[in-house]
Design an enzyme around this catalytic site. Structure first.
Site, PDB file in Angstrom:
ATOM      1  CG  HIS A   1      -1.873  -1.058   1.348  1.00  0.00           C
ATOM      2  ND1 HIS A   1      -2.806  -1.322   0.366  1.00  0.00           N
ATOM      3  CD2 HIS A   1      -2.081  -1.982   2.316  1.00  0.00           C
ATOM      4  CE1 HIS A   1      -3.540  -2.348   0.731  1.00  0.00           C
ATOM      5  NE2 HIS A   1      -3.116  -2.785   1.905  1.00  0.00           N
TER       6      HIS A   1
ATOM      7  CG  HIS B   1       2.768   6.063   5.594  1.00  0.00           C
ATOM      8  ND1 HIS B   1       2.384   6.099   6.903  1.00  0.00           N
ATOM      9  CD2 HIS B   1       1.779   6.720   4.909  1.00  0.00           C
ATOM     10  CE1 HIS B   1       1.229   6.718   7.017  1.00  0.00           C
ATOM     11  NE2 HIS B   1       0.834   7.122   5.810  1.00  0.00           N
TER      12      HIS B   1
ATOM     13  CG  HIS C   1      -0.326   8.755   1.165  1.00  0.00           C
ATOM     14  ND1 HIS C   1      -1.211   7.702   1.199  1.00  0.00           N
ATOM     15  CD2 HIS C   1       0.016   9.009   2.457  1.00  0.00           C
ATOM     16  CE1 HIS C   1      -1.414   7.348   2.471  1.00  0.00           C
ATOM     17  NE2 HIS C   1      -0.679   8.121   3.249  1.00  0.00           N
TER      18      HIS C   1
ATOM     19  CD  GLU D   1      -3.667   9.797   1.714  1.00  0.00           C
ATOM     20  OE1 GLU D   1      -3.413   9.795   2.926  1.00  0.00           O
ATOM     21  OE2 GLU D   1      -4.374   8.929   1.150  1.00  0.00           O
TER      22      GLU D   1
ATOM     23  CG  HIS E   1       0.714  10.871   6.029  1.00  0.00           C
ATOM     24  ND1 HIS E   1      -0.280  10.150   5.400  1.00  0.00           N
ATOM     25  CD2 HIS E   1       0.486  12.186   5.732  1.00  0.00           C
ATOM     26  CE1 HIS E   1      -1.071  10.997   4.747  1.00  0.00           C
ATOM     27  NE2 HIS E   1      -0.623  12.228   4.923  1.00  0.00           N
TER      28      HIS E   1
ATOM     29  CB  THR F   1      -5.780   8.697   4.599  1.00  0.00           C
ATOM     30  OG1 THR F   1      -4.513   8.035   4.490  1.00  0.00           O
ATOM     31  CG2 THR F   1      -5.608  10.039   5.295  1.00  0.00           C
TER      32      THR F   1
HETATM   33  S1  BO1 Z   1      -2.465   7.622   7.607  1.00  0.00           S
HETATM   34  O1  BO1 Z   1      -1.336   8.336   8.133  1.00  0.00           O
HETATM   35  O2  BO1 Z   1      -3.762   8.188   7.924  1.00  0.00           O
HETATM   36  N1  BO1 Z   1      -2.340   7.480   6.027  1.00  0.00           N
HETATM   37  C1  BO1 Z   1      -2.425   6.041   8.312  1.00  0.00           C
HETATM   38  C2  BO1 Z   1      -3.214   5.038   7.817  1.00  0.00           C
HETATM   39  C3  BO1 Z   1      -3.166   3.782   8.426  1.00  0.00           C
HETATM   40  C4  BO1 Z   1      -2.331   3.572   9.507  1.00  0.00           C
HETATM   41  C5  BO1 Z   1      -1.545   4.590   9.975  1.00  0.00           C
HETATM   42  C6  BO1 Z   1      -1.591   5.822   9.386  1.00  0.00           C
HETATM   43  N2  BO1 Z   1      -2.173   2.409  10.168  1.00  0.00           N
HETATM   44  C7  BO1 Z   1      -2.971   1.279  10.234  1.00  0.00           C
HETATM   45  C8  BO1 Z   1      -2.084   0.080  10.078  1.00  0.00           C
HETATM   46  C9  BO1 Z   1      -2.883  -1.139  10.222  1.00  0.00           C
HETATM   47  C10 BO1 Z   1      -3.611  -1.123  11.552  1.00  0.00           C
HETATM   48  C11 BO1 Z   1      -4.418   0.149  11.690  1.00  0.00           C
HETATM   49  C12 BO1 Z   1      -5.092   0.236  13.030  1.00  0.00           C
HETATM   50  O3  BO1 Z   1      -3.571   1.258  11.503  1.00  0.00           O
HETATM   51  O4  BO1 Z   1      -1.465   0.115   8.808  1.00  0.00           O
HETATM   52  O5  BO1 Z   1      -2.053  -2.274  10.165  1.00  0.00           O
HETATM   53  O6  BO1 Z   1      -4.487  -2.204  11.650  1.00  0.00           O
HETATM   54  O7  BO1 Z   1      -4.210  -0.005  14.063  1.00  0.00           O
HETATM   55 ZN    ZN Z   2      -0.694   8.212   5.206  1.00  0.00          ZN
END
Ligand code: BO1
Ligand code: ZN
Length: 254
Positions: free
Chosen positions: A63, A89, A91, A101, A114, A195
């Protein structure tokens, strides 16, 4: 676990209940409609310099491109709690399609970083992710500049080693502060969500006004190297902007 992807974001709504909530991210930031808030405390980071620290794990998780971070990295000020870093990470889009985003006045930047933190009152990211005060993400807009960005090169030079989905590699510790803009003083703040699924509405978002510059070559490396399932190019991993539903976006500056 439902196998979500960026091609059919409408499918998130039926498979993950939180994704249809009224405090979703990302959002468009209408610079003429933000609220100047002089009392927003400045962001103070601690422990971001990982030079000489143990190696860091960089992973292509199908992803995104993600770097695991040690809990020594913290946001000490800027929020009502201390937040501990877990991972950062990116995007991005393609050469033709800018892939940030968040948007500023409906304009996408080429990419977005992020840095994901969790509230230190919780044990880890997974435990904090479902709590109202659980998460704080620092977001930076990445644009194109004339010179290579040496700090980003520490990550981007390792991409060819992890082109296959679910592969990882180790990179030497470096100063992660240098992946963010020179000034952290000018930022936007709003309440939103992850997101990606499960879209938990537990994120205090901070988007820095000043952008980060990488070279066209470096951006192309991010856009063109990583592969996702079925060996397809990992690109356009950004969610469409979501409605504010009355939420206010604060600005630390005017
Ligand atoms: S973000 O910064 O909003 N793009 C973002 C999106 C997803 C996550 C962190 C930051 N993390 C996810 C993990 C999953 C986990 C979930 C809840 O958080 O990738 O593995 O299940 O803990
Ligand atoms: Zn993110």
């Amino acid at each position: 676990q439902h196998h979500w992807g960026y091609h059919d974001q409408d499918a998130w709504l039926s498979a993950f209940e939180h994704c249809s909530g009224k405090a979703q991210s990302p959002v468009n930031i209408d610079t003429h409609k933000v609220f100047y808030e002089p009392n927003l405390p400045p962001i103070k980071l601690e422990g971001y310099d990982l030079a000489g620290s143990p190696a860091l794990t960089l992973i292509n998780n199908g992803h995104t491109l993600q770097l695991s971070l040690p809990s020594s990295m913290r946001i000490m000020r800027g929020f009502d709690h201390v937040y501990v870093a877990a991972q950062l990470h990116f995007h991005w889009g393609t050469t033709e399609v800018p892939g940030s985003e968040h948007t500023i006045d409906h304009v996408h930047f080429p990419a977005e970083i992020h840095v994901v933190h969790y509230n230190s009152r919780y044990a880890n990211l997974a435990e904090a992710a479902g709590k109202a005060d659980g998460l704080a993400v620092l977001g930076g807009f990445i644009g194109i500049g004339l010179r290579d960005n040496d700090n980003y090169e520490k990550i981007l030079s390792a991409l060819t080693d992890i082109s296959i989905e679910e592969s990882d590699t180790e990179i030497p510790g470096f100063n992660v502060r240098h992946l963010l803009p020179d000034s952290l003083d000018r930022f936007y703040r709003y309440s939103g969500s992850l997101t990606t699924p499960p879209c938990f509405q537990t994120v205090s978002w901070t988007l820095f006004n000043d952008s980060i510059r990488v070279s066209r070559r470096q951006l192309a490396a991010l856009e063109d190297t990583l592969k996702t399932e079925h060996n397809k190019l990992l690109s356009k991993n950004f969610r469409a902007p979501q409605l504010l539903h009355g939420r206010k976006v604060l600005a630390s500056f005017h």
